[in-house]
Design a protein around this motif. Structure first.
Motif, PDB file in Angstrom:
ATOM      1  N   ILE A 226      37.500   3.250  99.656  1.00  0.00           N
ATOM      2  CA  ILE A 226      36.204   3.264 100.342  1.00  0.00           C
ATOM      3  C   ILE A 226      36.376   2.833 101.794  1.00  0.00           C
ATOM      4  N   GLU A 227      37.133   1.756 102.017  1.00  0.00           N
ATOM      5  CA  GLU A 227      37.328   1.267 103.375  1.00  0.00           C
ATOM      6  C   GLU A 227      38.173   2.231 104.206  1.00  0.00           C
ATOM      7  N   GLU A 228      39.144   2.887 103.569  1.00  0.00           N
ATOM      8  CA  GLU A 228      39.933   3.888 104.285  1.00  0.00           C
ATOM      9  C   GLU A 228      39.048   5.045 104.737  1.00  0.00           C
ATOM     10  N   ARG A 229      38.140   5.467 103.852  1.00  0.00           N
ATOM     11  CA  ARG A 229      37.225   6.559 104.222  1.00  0.00           C
ATOM     12  C   ARG A 229      36.312   6.131 105.364  1.00  0.00           C
ATOM     13  N   ALA A 230      35.823   4.889 105.309  1.00  0.00           N
ATOM     14  CA  ALA A 230      34.939   4.391 106.362  1.00  0.00           C
ATOM     15  C   ALA A 230      35.660   4.349 107.702  1.00  0.00           C
ATOM     16  N   PHE A 231      36.920   3.933 107.695  1.00  0.00           N
ATOM     17  CA  PHE A 231      37.704   3.898 108.930  1.00  0.00           C
ATOM     18  C   PHE A 231      37.858   5.306 109.514  1.00  0.00           C
ATOM     19  N   LYS A 232      38.207   6.255 108.655  1.00  0.00           N
ATOM     20  CA  LYS A 232      38.395   7.631 109.122  1.00  0.00           C
ATOM     21  C   LYS A 232      37.088   8.219 109.641  1.00  0.00           C
ATOM     22  N   GLU A 233      35.966   7.861 109.019  1.00  0.00           N
ATOM     23  CA  GLU A 233      34.668   8.352 109.478  1.00  0.00           C
ATOM     24  C   GLU A 233      34.324   7.792 110.857  1.00  0.00           C
ATOM     25  N   ARG A 234      34.659   6.517 111.095  1.00  0.00           N
ATOM     26  CA  ARG A 234      34.400   5.931 112.417  1.00  0.00           C
ATOM     27  C   ARG A 234      35.240   6.619 113.484  1.00  0.00           C
ATOM     28  N   VAL A 235      36.501   6.883 113.165  1.00  0.00           N
ATOM     29  CA  VAL A 235      37.371   7.564 114.124  1.00  0.00           C
ATOM     30  C   VAL A 235      36.855   8.970 114.401  1.00  0.00           C
ATOM     31  N   ALA A 236      36.451   9.679 113.344  1.00  0.00           N
ATOM     32  CA  ALA A 236      35.940  11.042 113.515  1.00  0.00           C
ATOM     33  C   ALA A 236      34.661  11.053 114.340  1.00  0.00           C
ATOM     34  N   LEU A 237      33.837  10.030 114.176  1.00  0.00           N
ATOM     35  CA  LEU A 237      32.578   9.950 114.921  1.00  0.00           C
ATOM     36  C   LEU A 237      32.834   9.889 116.419  1.00  0.00           C
ATOM     37  N   LEU A 238      33.907   9.238 116.819  1.00  0.00           N
ATOM     38  CA  LEU A 238      34.222   9.105 118.242  1.00  0.00           C
ATOM     39  C   LEU A 238      34.644  10.423 118.871  1.00  0.00           C
ATOM     40  N   GLU A 239      34.959  11.419 118.048  1.00  0.00           N
ATOM     41  CA  GLU A 239      35.349  12.723 118.574  1.00  0.00           C
ATOM     42  C   GLU A 239      34.144  13.606 118.889  1.00  0.00           C
ATOM     43  N   LYS A 240      32.966  13.160 118.508  1.00  0.00           N
ATOM     44  CA  LYS A 240      31.769  13.952 118.761  1.00  0.00           C
ATOM     45  C   LYS A 240      31.334  13.819 120.222  1.00  0.00           C
ATOM     46  N   PRO A 241      30.693  14.851 120.756  1.00  0.00           N
ATOM     47  CA  PRO A 241      30.194  14.772 122.143  1.00  0.00           C
ATOM     48  C   PRO A 241      29.222  13.604 122.313  1.00  0.00           C
ATOM     49  N   GLN A 242      29.325  12.929 123.414  1.00  0.00           N
ATOM     50  CA  GLN A 242      28.449  11.818 123.778  1.00  0.00           C
ATOM     51  C   GLN A 242      28.579  10.618 122.834  1.00  0.00           C
ATOM     52  N   ALA A 243      29.686  10.559 122.077  1.00  0.00           N
ATOM     53  CA  ALA A 243      29.885   9.397 121.195  1.00  0.00           C
ATOM     54  C   ALA A 243      30.209   8.145 122.001  1.00  0.00           C
ATOM     55  N   LYS A 244      30.940   8.313 123.104  1.00  0.00           N
ATOM     56  CA  LYS A 244      31.315   7.161 123.926  1.00  0.00           C
ATOM     57  C   LYS A 244      30.118   6.718 124.769  1.00  0.00           C
ATOM     58  N   GLY A 245      30.018   5.413 124.995  1.00  0.00           N
ATOM     59  CA  GLY A 245      28.903   4.880 125.777  1.00  0.00           C
ATOM     60  C   GLY A 245      29.306   3.610 126.496  1.00  0.00           C
ATOM     61  N   ASN A 246      28.349   2.744 126.766  1.00  0.00           N
ATOM     62  CA  ASN A 246      28.617   1.535 127.557  1.00  0.00           C
ATOM     63  C   ASN A 246      28.584   0.258 126.730  1.00  0.00           C
ATOM     64  N   ILE A 247      28.668   0.374 125.398  1.00  0.00           N
ATOM     65  CA  ILE A 247      28.663  -0.809 124.536  1.00  0.00           C
ATOM     66  C   ILE A 247      30.082  -1.057 124.028  1.00  0.00           C
ATOM     67  N   PRO A 248      30.767  -2.103 124.493  1.00  0.00           N
ATOM     68  CA  PRO A 248      32.104  -2.411 123.973  1.00  0.00           C
ATOM     69  C   PRO A 248      31.988  -3.036 122.575  1.00  0.00           C
ATOM     70  N   VAL A 249      32.694  -2.487 121.613  1.00  0.00           N
ATOM     71  CA  VAL A 249      32.561  -2.956 120.231  1.00  0.00           C
ATOM     72  C   VAL A 249      33.942  -3.177 119.608  1.00  0.00           C
ATOM     73  N   PHE A 250      33.951  -3.893 118.481  1.00  0.00           N
ATOM     74  CA  PHE A 250      35.158  -3.978 117.668  1.00  0.00           C
ATOM     75  C   PHE A 250      34.750  -3.931 116.206  1.00  0.00           C
ATOM     76  N   ALA A 251      35.659  -3.471 115.348  1.00  0.00           N
ATOM     77  CA  ALA A 251      35.447  -3.471 113.899  1.00  0.00           C
ATOM     78  C   ALA A 251      36.739  -3.942 113.260  1.00  0.00           C
ATOM     79  N   PHE A 252      36.662  -4.968 112.455  1.00  0.00           N
ATOM     80  CA  PHE A 252      37.836  -5.511 111.780  1.00  0.00           C
ATOM     81  C   PHE A 252      37.534  -5.609 110.294  1.00  0.00           C
TER      82      PHE A 252
END
Length: 262
Positions: A226-252
């Protein structure tokens, strides 16, 4: 002694077969294979038990394990050099499964940086912040004093940081591959410094969760998946247009047993 790709035996059909074959080739250097295995464990930071599982083909290594192993077998601290020299099966898996290799073709990854990321809080924070928000020397001095300025200068010399203009600094061309130990060290550091429990009652401000329970082997493996899938989904989300913004975040994220040794 460097092991070049051409010195390895002919390619095999599976990752476990290839890894087992390459470990055995390394151990042939030693009169006592147990001594050779102990040295490989120390150099690679892979437990002897795990190395034996790899030799016996009962363990399918992830990309972090492959990096640690082949950086020793090929005697290189440069990730791209390592990827170029590994056998085709290993190279294909690394290119498919490691999101770092997709981040930028201009980046050069060096294993030498991991020691700083594991031990130096200042180096860690500046490294992470450089990928999320630019900063200036006054911020570094205020946060870490004169020591921080010396670390800043060293990181510039190493090309981990670079001047962006207007007194600001951001990420340079040299980056660090993240082993499991580095993920733990950096993740714990960021959690201690930046996780804000007081924001937990605010919608979409942050997310925290904690579980402790005894579970079956099947459930434990499903949790990890489940956690592996969630990680891959977060990475894939960043590939979408306008995914990047001005909020610096971290996920551990971490899941492990409450057993000290296994």
């Amino acid at each position: 002694m460097e092991i070049q790709s051409a010195e390895l035996k002919p390619a095999v059909s599976t990752i476990p077969d290839q890894v087992s074959q390459d470990i055995e080739a390394y151990l042939l250097r030693f009169k006592d294979p147990k001594k050779g295995l102990s040295m490989l464990a120390t150099k690679s930071r892979i437990h002897v038990k795990t190395l034996n599982r790899l030799r016996e083909k009962t363990h399918n290594p992830n990309y972090s394990t492959l990096y640690k192993l082949y950086s020793c077998l090929l005697e290189t601290s440069d990730l791209h050099h390592l990827v170029e020299k590994t056998p085709p099966l290993v190279r294909e898996k690394l290119e498919k499964t490691d999101p770092q290799l997709k981040s930028s073709p201009l980046h050069r990854f060096s294993f030498d940086l991991e020691a700083d990321l594991q031990k130096d809080p200042c180096f860690t924070e500046l490294y992470v912040l450089s990928e999320t928000r630019p900063f200036d020397a006054s911020f570094v001095q205020q946060r870490f004093g004169s020591y921080g300025l010396s670390v800043l200068e060293r990181m510039i010399d190493l090309k981990v940081l670079r001047p962006l203009g207007n007194g600001l600094y951001g990420q340079g061309e040299v980056r660090a591959p993240f082993s499991s130990q580095t993920i733990k060290s950096v993740g714990v550091r960021l959690t201690e410094r930046y996780l804000k429990p007081e924001n937990s009652d605010v919608n979409f401000a942050n997310f925290m969760s904690l579980y402790f329970e005894n579970v079956s082997e099947e459930t434990y493996r499903e949790w990890i998946l489940i956690e592996e899938r969630a990680f891959k989904e977060r990475v894939a989300l960043l590939e979408k247009p306008q995914a990047k913004g001005n909020i610096p975040v971290f996920a551990f994220t971490a899941i492990d047993t409450l057993l000290e040794t296994e």
